[in-house]
Design an enzyme around this catalytic site. Structure first.
Site, PDB file in Angstrom:
ATOM      1  N   ILE A  24       0.840  -1.201   0.000  1.00  0.00           N
ATOM      2  CA  ILE A  24       0.000   0.000   0.000  1.00  0.00           C
ATOM      3  C   ILE A  24       0.875   1.252   0.000  1.00  0.00           C
ATOM      4  CG2 ILE A  24      -1.831   1.247   1.206  1.00  0.00           C
ATOM      5  CD1 ILE A  24      -2.682  -1.440   2.424  1.00  0.00           C
TER       6      ILE A  24
ATOM      7  N   LEU B 202      12.926  -2.854   4.257  1.00  0.00           N
ATOM      8  CA  LEU B 202      12.860  -3.834   3.161  1.00  0.00           C
ATOM      9  C   LEU B 202      12.652  -5.270   3.660  1.00  0.00           C
ATOM     10  CD1 LEU B 202      15.606  -2.456   0.734  1.00  0.00           C
ATOM     11  CD2 LEU B 202      13.154  -1.989   0.756  1.00  0.00           C
TER      12      LEU B 202
ATOM     13  N   ILE C 168      12.075   1.623  11.914  1.00  0.00           N
ATOM     14  CA  ILE C 168      11.221   2.676  12.456  1.00  0.00           C
ATOM     15  C   ILE C 168      11.330   2.776  13.976  1.00  0.00           C
ATOM     16  CG2 ILE C 168       9.512   2.821  10.616  1.00  0.00           C
ATOM     17  CD1 ILE C 168       7.753   0.920  12.300  1.00  0.00           C
TER      18      ILE C 168
ATOM     19  N   PHE D 208       3.085   3.670   7.112  1.00  0.00           N
ATOM     20  CA  PHE D 208       2.588   2.374   6.667  1.00  0.00           C
ATOM     21  C   PHE D 208       3.339   1.211   7.308  1.00  0.00           C
ATOM     22  CE2 PHE D 208       1.751   5.359   3.237  1.00  0.00           C
ATOM     23  CZ  PHE D 208       0.442   5.083   2.903  1.00  0.00           C
ATOM     24  N   ALA D 209       4.483   1.500   7.912  1.00  0.00           N
ATOM     25  CA  ALA D 209       5.381   0.428   8.366  1.00  0.00           C
ATOM     26  C   ALA D 209       4.773  -0.311   9.550  1.00  0.00           C
ATOM     27  CB  ALA D 209       6.737   1.014   8.734  1.00  0.00           C
ATOM     28  N   ALA D 210       4.250  -1.498   9.299  1.00  0.00           N
ATOM     29  CA  ALA D 210       3.647  -2.308  10.356  1.00  0.00           C
ATOM     30  C   ALA D 210       3.461  -3.733   9.848  1.00  0.00           C
ATOM     31  CB  ALA D 210       2.300  -1.733  10.776  1.00  0.00           C
TER      32      ALA D 210
ATOM     33  N   TYR E 180      -3.365  -7.704  16.098  1.00  0.00           N
ATOM     34  CA  TYR E 180      -3.149  -6.742  15.023  1.00  0.00           C
ATOM     35  C   TYR E 180      -4.054  -5.526  15.201  1.00  0.00           C
ATOM     36  CZ  TYR E 180      -3.567  -4.636  10.390  1.00  0.00           C
ATOM     37  OH  TYR E 180      -3.631  -3.739   9.351  1.00  0.00           O
TER      38      TYR E 180
END
Length: 338
Positions: free
Chosen positions: A10, A31, A49, A70-72, A138
């Site tokens: 996304i 990555l 992060i 978005f990093a999750a 989550y």
């Protein structure tokens, strides 16, 4: 604009949409699940992060005035078996990013959140006022970050928009970007694999209280999600107030609906087999998008399930090894992804 996780599925689509809207984008990604080629030539900083100093340097060096986060981690079943990992990555990572923003006086934040914050719906379509009671780690980690944001606004003047996605799907209609996870957990690409001679797709539960017994979900095209992010940024740039928005089509589709769509689009049979329900899966999740439509003028441009599946199929069939196809300079429109 600093886009954390901008080399992922996304995030990469949002980064492309931001660049098309005239924003200067810098991607920050470790990555672990993203792909260098998905940056499409945008500056890419490799980093964690959870490393406050590294995020501060990225903000300072890029001159970013806003962050899209978005990093999750995002696999519901994994969050049930590994809540420690999910809290460390999703909550600690978001808080570290916000700490860095506070230190660097970066005061606009857009959070990639989820409909999983609602848990089992009390009524549908789900509105933003629906009770939040996640049934998996989550959803709980995303809700924990949402709950932190008003405190960061009061203390550090960081305004935020929280976008609660429903089921992201599809691919860039231009063919530059698509879904490339390893292992693949999402139903549409797994159905493509089954249609291309891979293992049968497992249907996790056929006894839900739904018309055909399989889970109902609201599949939202990834480019429509990207557009919601661009509109959210514009809102904050124009001194709009912090807000929470659902992003969905308001159209529920079952697992069997998705399989039927894949068969129509590909012209191939999708082999299936029944499997036990997955822990943490609600029976029905679909959105009311009335608030984002009213406040930001957002309307999905590609809401039809066959359109979503068709765009995704074009990516998968032309990138049989995902982004590895791009790196190798290969193209095989008739091939499968695996």
């Amino acid at each position: 604009m600093l886009v954390t996780g901008g080399a992922g599925y996304i995030g990469s689509h949002a980064a492309k949409a931001l660049r098309q809207a005239g924003c200067r984008v810098v991607i920050y990604d470790n990555l672990s699940a993203g792909h260098r080629d998905a940056a499409l030539g945008a500056p890419l900083i490799e980093g964690d992060i959870r490393d406050v100093d590294a995020v501060r340097r990225a903000l300072r060096d890029s001159g970013a005035s806003a962050v899209m986060h978005f990093a999750a981690w995002l696999v519901v079943s994994d969050s049930v078996s590994d809540p420690i990992g999910y809290y460390r990555n999703n909550v600690d990572g978001a808080l570290a990013t916000l700490e860095a923003m506070a230190a660097e006086q970066c005061r606009r934040f857009i959070l990639s959140s989820t409909c999983a914050v609602y848990g089992e719906p009390v009524d549908t379509p789900i509105r933003e006022t629906h009770p939040t009671s996640p049934i998996n780690a989550y959803g709980q980690t995303k809700l924990a970050v949402e709950h932190a944001l008003p405190h960061f606004e009061r203390a550090y003047s960081i305004r935020s928009i929280r976008l609660r996605y429903f089921n992201a799907a599809g691919a860039d209609p231009d063919g530059e970007l698509g879904e490339d996870h390893s292992p693949e957990v999402h139903v549409i690409p797994r159905a493509f694999d089954a249609a291309s001679g891979g293992a049968p797709i497992e249907i996790f539960g056929e006894d839900y209280p739904t018309p055909d017994g399989t889970c109902l979900r609201d599949y939202i095209h990834v480019v429509d999600l990207a557009d919601a992010h661009v509109r959210s940024l514009r809102c904050l740039e124009e001194n709009g107030a912090s807000a929470t928005y659902n992003v969905g089509t308001e159209r529920p589709s079952s697992v069997r609906d998705v399989i039927a769509s894949v068969e129509r689009v590909t012209g191939r049979r999708v082999a299936c087999r029944p499997a036990a329900r997955r822990a943490g899966d609600p029976a029905v999740l679909f959105a009311s998008a009335e608030r984002i439509r009213r406040d930001l003028g957002w309307v999905p441009r590609r809401p039809e399930l066959d359109t979503i599946v068709g765009d995704s199929w074009r990516w998968h069939s032309s990138h049989p090894q995902g982004f590895r196809t791009v790196s190798a300079g290969l193209a095989n429109p008739e091939g499968s992804r695996r």
